[in-house]
Design an enzyme around this catalytic site. Sequence first.
Site, PDB file in Angstrom:
ATOM      1  N   GLU A 126       4.357   0.764  -5.642  1.00 15.43           N
ATOM      2  CA  GLU A 126       4.180   1.743  -4.664  1.00 15.43           C
ATOM      3  C   GLU A 126       4.801   3.080  -4.636  1.00 15.43           C
ATOM      4  O   GLU A 126       4.193   4.118  -4.511  1.00 15.43           O
ATOM      5  CB  GLU A 126       4.293   1.191  -3.420  1.00 15.43           C
ATOM      6  N   MET A 169       0.856  -1.327  -0.045  1.00 19.04           N
ATOM      7  CA  MET A 169      -0.097   0.035   0.029  1.00 19.04           C
ATOM      8  C   MET A 169       0.812   1.348  -0.042  1.00 19.04           C
ATOM      9  O   MET A 169       2.058   1.575   0.833  1.00 19.04           O
ATOM     10  CB  MET A 169      -1.105  -0.165   1.239  1.00 19.04           C
ATOM     11  N   GLU A 176      -4.456   3.025 -10.688  1.00 19.26           N
ATOM     12  CA  GLU A 176      -3.859   1.867 -10.526  1.00 19.26           C
ATOM     13  C   GLU A 176      -3.339   1.364 -12.064  1.00 19.26           C
ATOM     14  O   GLU A 176      -2.281   0.685 -12.271  1.00 19.26           O
ATOM     15  CB  GLU A 176      -4.994   0.956 -10.104  1.00 19.26           C
TER      16      GLU A 176
END
Length: 862
Positions: free
Chosen positions: A300, A265, A322
């Site tokens: 990330e 994340m 994304e």
Amino acid sequence: MNATAQDRTVTLLADYRPYPFNLTETRLDVTLLPDATRVRAAIDMAAVPGCEGSDLVLDGGKGLDLRSVALNGTAIDPAHLRRDNETLTIAAAALPSGRFTLQTEVVIDPEANTSCEGLYLSGGIFCTQCEAEGFRHITFYPDRPDVMTTFRVTLRGDLPVLLSNGNPIRQEPGLAEWHDPWPKPSYLFALVAGDLVAVPGRFTTRSGREVVLNVWVRPGDQDRAGFALESLVRAMEWDERVYGREYDLDVFNIVAVDDFNMGAMENKGLNIFNSKLVLASPETATDADYERIEAVIAHEYFHNWTGNRITCRDWFQLCLKEGLTVYRDQQFTSDLRSAAVKRIEDVQALRARQFREDQGPLAHPPRPDRYEEINNFYTATVYEKGAEVIGMLRLLVGDEGYARALDLYFDRHDGQAATIEDWLAVFQDATGRDLTQFKRWYTDAGTPILTMEEHWQDGTLTLDFAQETPPTPGQPDKPARVIPVAVGLIGPDGTELMPTRVLEVTEPRQSFTFVDLPARPVVSALRGFSAPVVLRRQMDDATRAFLLAHDSDPFARWEAGHELAMAALLRAASGAAVEDAALIGAMGRILADDSVDPALRALCLHLPAEEEIAARLAMDGMTPDPDAIHAAREELARNLAQSHAALLAGLFDQMAVVGPYRPDAADAARRSLRLAVMGLLSRIDRGARAQALFDAADNMTERMSALSILVRLGQAGPALRAMQARFAADRLVMDKWFSVQVMAAPPADAARIARDLATLPAFDWRNPNRFRALLGGLAANHAGFHAADGSGYRFHAEWLIRMDSVNPQIAARMSTAFETWPRYDAGRRAHALAALEQIAAKKGLSRNSREMVARMIAAGQS
Ligand code: TRP
Ligand code: ZN
């Protein structure tokens, strides 16, 4: 539906409204205790001009024990407060005019939180996961990506390390203060606290900013964090060089935790990772693990610009960050390693996961327009197809147009929460190209089927294209899209007749001609997989073999070999006699060709997966028989091995890597060919080479590959015991130990083996990686999961039901094992439907699983 009237059920893109308050700063003061963490929040805000009469609605569920609410320091009269299952509302009448500060205090229980969402504990370490809607489990807040503020965070607790986003302001025993100067939405908030050690590094940006880098791991894991740190530095350099993007804080922290729902994340300045995507040593990680770690660390990091500096207006726009970030990490890997190999791997993954999704009941567009649970939309379609769409866009506007558009995107939208419309407008403005039709790639679900027919007459070649996209749930009619088809023409002697040309198919039917050709060429179509479509064309084995031997485009070359194998397998799986002479001949030639990258040869040697064969049969209107497919593939592998025994044995010796293990692309390529060869040879040497390599290997790549063969042959007992004895304390290795035993098992035994493994004390099923290892392992065993007696389906249903009460995200995600159920025979369908209905009938089923199961069951009712 068993939702109560208050519960939100469906969220629609069409219902988007801006938030009526403007937030400027968020201050959090968190006192960390495992079962009673106190969160005090102060949020500065004002009503948006024109919205002064709005109530203040904050997200926050039942898990928040609300202790106080105040405005500008004065407690609110409870008559002005309203709470339901998901929100806290402060009546407009109670709000001061102009700027004000909302102060709340809640107590939460991280120790009781098993969902890996919000604030939770992983192996004694406090950590958070807020995307998409986890922040509302930490405090009351407008938990939506278009609400952005700077953050000041004070962490208190008797813990050695206390981390949050941004730059450190103050560090003293039991207290740390952090300031993040870049306005961000709540989903990018993070905190981590506990007993961690740093593997440090540093990076100087090209404008001279000194950045401290840290990879935080549990004490004892330091010697396995070096590769992640090196990968981070490579990613930072690459983003400066290729996209002109620099890092923007004084520190960049990465933390590895063992309990994590996904890969990693991108929290601002504080990325949190699943430990399997950070920790690597030759003894414990495979070549594939190393490549994946490098790619995810980069992914990330790249989000810092594509996701954080420019974020999404709402979750329907998820592919804005994304799709683009996957596209960027794919480019990165392709630049650092082999571009050809990377492209083929990406296409294989796209077909295995995204085409599968697009052709079943869970099909949705890269930008959906409705959802019940947003966590169910972190899918291959949003991520991988989202990236393919950008690849097409680049092909259509050219490399220079792409570079100009990206510069404009960063200029125009830095600091904003943007939409797909904004993204397309940037390309239109930078290049002048009208993208109205192109936009369908974002809004329409389904994989187009593109048919190509060739006509040859008097030196003129005509290519007739027809496109058609089958209906998907909620989208019966599919207008034509723009499909870029990269084409090459190869003369009879194997030479290229022209540079690759990109044909733009925009109509349902459309023709292109090539004139003045000296002789009829062989057409190499969809080079580089220029569009995510299914290409249908009539081609005989001889032409496929010709392309495998001569095509200058590595993807097209691999594809020709793949299609050759697929044709043989389809014939065999539908009962016809096995005819594989053309394949065997062509394979022999490519294997023996030392001018071809060993990694590419290895990819050519991998036969199409059973799942892919089933998908192809279903698409052609047939009912796949998993057992017949398994048998056909096994027979073909045996025939290949027997026909090329000497060549393979020679390659096995020739490809041995000398010297200590290194995870670089060149060594990994040799290993991949050697191990693919070993897989074929195991069909005739009874696993002798695999056993010897398992015993001698000094690295996990060879060990796992050997072990998988031994499991398939049913002779892995001693090897499994040896591995367990040696690695019992290593969670990541034990995950592999669990998954290989079901993934590679003879299909008839797979469900029983899974059931036995699930009874072991080491099956710590609440850990997402361990759960995924076992259930994902079974789902990856095509004929095992789809066993005719329904045993695979029943095993899954039982465990999904159990997991749903503990971690709904994981249960819902793993339920996708069922997404292909409508394609099988009546007996299997009945078993699958019964399993899905059993899940649906569970009392208190999560919104996550409820939505997934309902969508899959609906497919049986059409
Ligand atoms: N944004 C993350 C990524 O792609 C993934 C992510 C979304 C995630 N939701 C999550 C990770 C929940 C863990 C848990 O890079
Ligand atoms: Zn991402």
